[in-house]
Design an enzyme around this catalytic site. Structure first.
Site, PDB file in Angstrom:
ATOM      1  N   GLY A 216      80.936 -20.594 128.600  1.00  0.00           N
ATOM      2  CA  GLY A 216      81.386 -21.953 128.879  1.00  0.00           C
ATOM      3  C   GLY A 216      82.496 -22.387 127.940  1.00  0.00           C
ATOM      4  O   GLY A 216      83.484 -23.002 128.359  1.00  0.00           O
ATOM      5  N   ASP A 217      82.356 -22.069 126.670  1.00  0.00           N
ATOM      6  CA  ASP A 217      83.391 -22.393 125.695  1.00  0.00           C
ATOM      7  C   ASP A 217      84.678 -21.626 125.984  1.00  0.00           C
ATOM      8  O   ASP A 217      85.781 -22.182 125.917  1.00  0.00           O
ATOM      9  CB  ASP A 217      82.914 -22.050 124.284  1.00  0.00           C
TER      10      ASP A 217
END
Length: 398
Positions: free
Chosen positions: A170-171
């Site tokens: 996600g990052d």
């Protein structure tokens, strides 16, 4: 001999973030020539320095995430530290930050304030839920963004607890959108002469990867469910056990590829079945097809399976470990295994630079800098003399 100019040479980027999303974005910018000034808290630095496996007190991950950057220690909670950021912003092209929304505004360092100093400034803001909306003030790490974005629900097997992807996907996805936004804003600045804000939310970066998840629900009411190693509605594409208990991944979901695959496993009856000529029909018989493929793979070794499928031009592979990656001839031939030098001079293997540009390829640079290694250099560039720097250092501001 002159050094080839990189695409982002001359671009000054100030990184106010920490951990993963913001710093990963600036890493990518730095690899293509940007001068990345990383601001870290005095004494402790970016928490990533202590994440995962450490060697002599420093994370090995640090040497991937922070290569090409200059480390400057600065207490952003102090008035003097905030003034230093303003002076940096006056000369910067881009600021990247991933604090909780409103944090910079509380320090007088929000976009409205800094763009008054420098109207050309581009500010990239990465957060869990974005700068607006009812969730904006909630803390949000990558795993929460992955959950809210829809990815976490689909990982794992039906009826079992969901599992996380083994990396901070996600990052990393958010970082890619941050870089795309930066490049778009730089292009627009050439026309208008003005900077702008870029608002990247972790959950939205994940949600954008969810393919037809939403339209399928809207049109049919169907909620996509976890499916283990299979890819529902795309057949065959799955993991299959070998005779030695390993797994191979086979993607035979193209129409002509499916026929070649069935020929390899001796199932011409399936290859020529009218109902299986196209993907929609095959998906109605996914269990039957998967069983036929695994009946073949379970009698063979992994290397023999992959060799036979390569000969038939059927996409196939196996889950690589770190050891597989480090020794793979294709990785090596494409220079995806590179070496950086740590501050103490020792070499360390790291991933290569992407994307690959033919005329102006990116740079690898050194390993992650030691904490505050470039503080004096950067402040000297701002015209802050040695005596003033000494006072700031004694006060714990740098």
């Amino acid at each position: 001999m002159t050094t080839r100019q990189l695409p982002l040479d001359g671009l000054k980027v100030v990184e106010l973030g920490q951990l993963i999303a913001g710093p990963f974005a600036t890493k990518l910018l730095g690899e293509f020539g940007a001068d990345v000034i990383k601001i870290e808290p005095p004494g402790t630095g970016d928490p990533l320095r202590k994440w995962r496996i450490l060697e002599e007190g420093t994370s090995l991950w640090w040497h991937v995430q922070s290569r090409t950057k200059r480390s400057v220690t600065l207490d952003l909670r102090s008035e003097e530290g905030q003034e230093m950021v303003r002076r940096l912003a006056a000369e910067a092209d881009v600021i990247v930050e991933n604090f909780r929304p409103g944090t910079l505004e509380g320090w007088g360092l929000g976009y409205e304030a800094l763009s008054t100093i420098n109207p050309k400034l581009i500010m990239v803001r990465v957060s869990g839920f974005g700068q607006t909306g009812p969730y904006r003030n909630k803390p949000g790490f990558g795993v929460i963004g992955e959950a809210m974005g829809g990815l976490r629900y689909l990982t794992g097997h039906a009826g079992e607890p969901s599992v996380r992807v083994g990396v901070s996907i996600g990052d990393s996805l958010s970082a890619l959108y941050a870089v795309i936004g930066t490049l778009l804003a730089l292009q627009e600045r050439q026309r208008s002469g003005l900077g702008q804000e870029i608002d990247v939310a972790l959950y939205e970066s994940v949600f954008a990867m969810m393919e037809s998840l939403l339209p399928e629900f809207d049109a049919t009411g169907q909620v996509r469910e976890p499916s283990g190693s299979a890819l529902p509605g795309i057949t065959p594409s799955n993991a299959y056990r070998t005779c030695e208990g390993e797994y191979v991944l086979i993607a035979g979901n193209g129409d002509s590829i499916f026929k070649r695959l069935m020929g390899v496993i001796g199932r011409d009856d399936l290859a020529n079945h009218p109902a299986m000529a196209h993907n929609d029909g095959r998906s109605q018989h996914a269990n039957e097809i998967d069983a036929a493929i695994e009946a073949w793979t379970q009698t063979r070794r992994r290397d023999d399976i992959l060799s036979a499928l390569d000969d038939a031009r059927v996409p196939a592979g196996f889950p690589y470990t770190a050891a597989d990656i480090a020794n793979d001839p294709h990785y090596l031939a494409r220079e995806m295994i590179q070496t950086v030098t740590r501050a103490d001079g020792r070499p360390l293997k790291v991933p290569g630079v992407l994307p690959k540009l033919s005329a102006t390829p990116g740079r690898l640079g050194q390993g992650g800098p030691s904490l505050g290694a470039h503080t004096d250099d950067v402040l000297d560039e701002l015209g802050i003399d040695a005596a003033t720097r000494d006072k700031l250092r004694q006060a714990g501001i740098i």
